[in-house]
Design a protein around this motif. Structure first.
Motif, PDB file in Angstrom:
ATOM      1  N   CYS A  81       0.839  -1.200   0.000  1.00 33.85           N
ATOM      2  CA  CYS A  81       0.000   0.000   0.000  1.00 33.85           C
ATOM      3  C   CYS A  81       0.875   1.252   0.000  1.00 33.85           C
ATOM      4  O   CYS A  81       1.832   1.353   0.756  1.00 33.85           O
ATOM      5  N   GLY A  83      -0.835   4.301   0.012  1.00 38.17           N
ATOM      6  CA  GLY A  83      -1.806   5.343   0.365  1.00 38.17           C
ATOM      7  C   GLY A  83      -1.229   6.285   1.412  1.00 38.17           C
ATOM      8  O   GLY A  83      -0.151   6.035   1.964  1.00 38.17           O
ATOM      9  N   THR A  84      -1.971   7.345   1.721  1.00 35.87           N
ATOM     10  CA  THR A  84      -1.446   8.391   2.609  1.00 35.87           C
ATOM     11  C   THR A  84      -1.095   7.863   3.993  1.00 35.87           C
ATOM     12  O   THR A  84       0.002   8.098   4.499  1.00 35.87           O
ATOM     13  N   ALA A  85      -2.036   7.113   4.606  1.00 31.87           N
ATOM     14  CA  ALA A  85      -1.783   6.626   5.970  1.00 31.87           C
ATOM     15  C   ALA A  85      -0.541   5.737   5.997  1.00 31.87           C
ATOM     16  O   ALA A  85       0.285   5.820   6.912  1.00 31.87           O
ATOM     17  N   CYS A  86      -0.398   4.898   4.993  1.00 30.88           N
ATOM     18  CA  CYS A  86       0.755   3.986   4.949  1.00 30.88           C
ATOM     19  C   CYS A  86       2.038   4.755   4.627  1.00 30.88           C
ATOM     20  O   CYS A  86       3.105   4.453   5.167  1.00 30.88           O
ATOM     21  N   ALA A 121      -3.349   1.965  -4.091  1.00 27.37           N
ATOM     22  CA  ALA A 121      -3.597   3.286  -3.513  1.00 27.37           C
ATOM     23  C   ALA A 121      -4.028   3.205  -2.050  1.00 27.37           C
ATOM     24  O   ALA A 121      -3.649   4.034  -1.243  1.00 27.37           O
ATOM     25  N   CYS A 122      -4.825   2.216  -1.674  1.00 28.87           N
ATOM     26  CA  CYS A 122      -5.234   2.040  -0.270  1.00 28.87           C
ATOM     27  C   CYS A 122      -5.861   0.665  -0.164  1.00 28.87           C
ATOM     28  O   CYS A 122      -6.680   0.288  -0.994  1.00 28.87           O
ATOM     29  N   GLY A 124      -7.621  -0.216   2.428  1.00 30.23           N
ATOM     30  CA  GLY A 124      -8.798  -0.112   3.294  1.00 30.23           C
ATOM     31  C   GLY A 124      -8.532  -0.612   4.704  1.00 30.23           C
ATOM     32  O   GLY A 124      -9.463  -0.976   5.418  1.00 30.23           O
ATOM     33  N   ALA A 125      -7.293  -0.679   5.107  1.00 32.65           N
ATOM     34  CA  ALA A 125      -6.964  -1.122   6.472  1.00 32.65           C
ATOM     35  C   ALA A 125      -5.954  -0.140   7.052  1.00 32.65           C
ATOM     36  O   ALA A 125      -4.944  -0.536   7.636  1.00 32.65           O
ATOM     37  N   CYS A 126      -6.263   1.154   6.917  1.00 32.34           N
ATOM     38  CA  CYS A 126      -5.299   2.210   7.278  1.00 32.34           C
ATOM     39  C   CYS A 126      -4.881   2.139   8.751  1.00 32.34           C
ATOM     40  O   CYS A 126      -3.772   2.530   9.098  1.00 32.34           O
ATOM     41  N   THR A 131       0.626  -1.311   5.394  1.00 26.55           N
ATOM     42  CA  THR A 131       0.023  -2.613   5.088  1.00 26.55           C
ATOM     43  C   THR A 131       0.457  -3.157   3.727  1.00 26.55           C
ATOM     44  O   THR A 131       0.962  -2.416   2.882  1.00 26.55           O
TER      45      THR A 131
END
Ligand code: FES
Length: 161
Positions: A81, A83-86, A121-122, A124-126, A131
């Motif tokens: 991942c 994505g932003t959180a990752c 991109a994500c 879904g387990a931010c 992840t």
């Protein structure tokens, strides 16, 4: 073996299940991809024939939907991942560790078709960031060290057959 063999019996079974179904193209392509991990070029002509379409129409649908691919993938598809959180939790170092371990760049498949490395991109387990997904298995709170043991599990699985 440097290329997956096409299981023609399985392909014919999928095609026959949707033959002459005018809405059957997408489900048929989804099942072919599920079975083979990609859409083998050899499948296009028989799929088109079963639905009375031109092969270029089948090819057009495959190119239009991002979910379909005609490139063979490895038995293990690893999606890191980004994505932003990752990203905030260090996904860049996870991806770097993964590339080093597998000796692959993003989008590449190993020559023995064991591994494909991708980013998403994500997942879904931010809350578990950073992840990744290996086939259908989620892994979270990753560190570069954990990467080596996770990849090791899948290497071992495959050498055990
Ligand atoms: S940003 Fe990585 S799981 Fe959502």
């Amino acid at each position: 073996m440097d290329q997956q063999e096409i299981d023609w019996a399985k392909l014919t079974e999928i095609i026959n299940a949707h033959r002459d179904d005018k809405w059957g193209l997408i489900p048929m392509l989804q099942k072919v991809q599920e079975k083979f991990g990609y859409i083998p070029p050899e499948a296009i002509a028989p799929v088109a024939e079963a639905l009375q379409l031109h092969p270029s129409q089948v090819q057009g649908v495959i190119s239009f939907y991002a979910g379909f691919t005609m490139k063979p993938k490895g038995r293990c598809v690893l999606k890191v991942c980004r994505g932003t959180a990752c990203h905030v939790k260090g996904s860049r170092s996870i991806l770097r560790a993964m590339k080093k371990n597998l000796n692959l760049e993003e989008g590449e498949t190993s020559a023995d078709y064991q591994f494909t490395l991708e980013t998403v991109a994500c997942l879904g387990a931010c809350f578990l960031a950073p992840t990744m997904l290996v086939n259908h298995d989620y892994y979270g709170r990753l560190t570069p060290n954990k990467i080596n043991s996770i990849v090791g599990i899948y290497r071992k699985d495959q050498s055990d057959g």
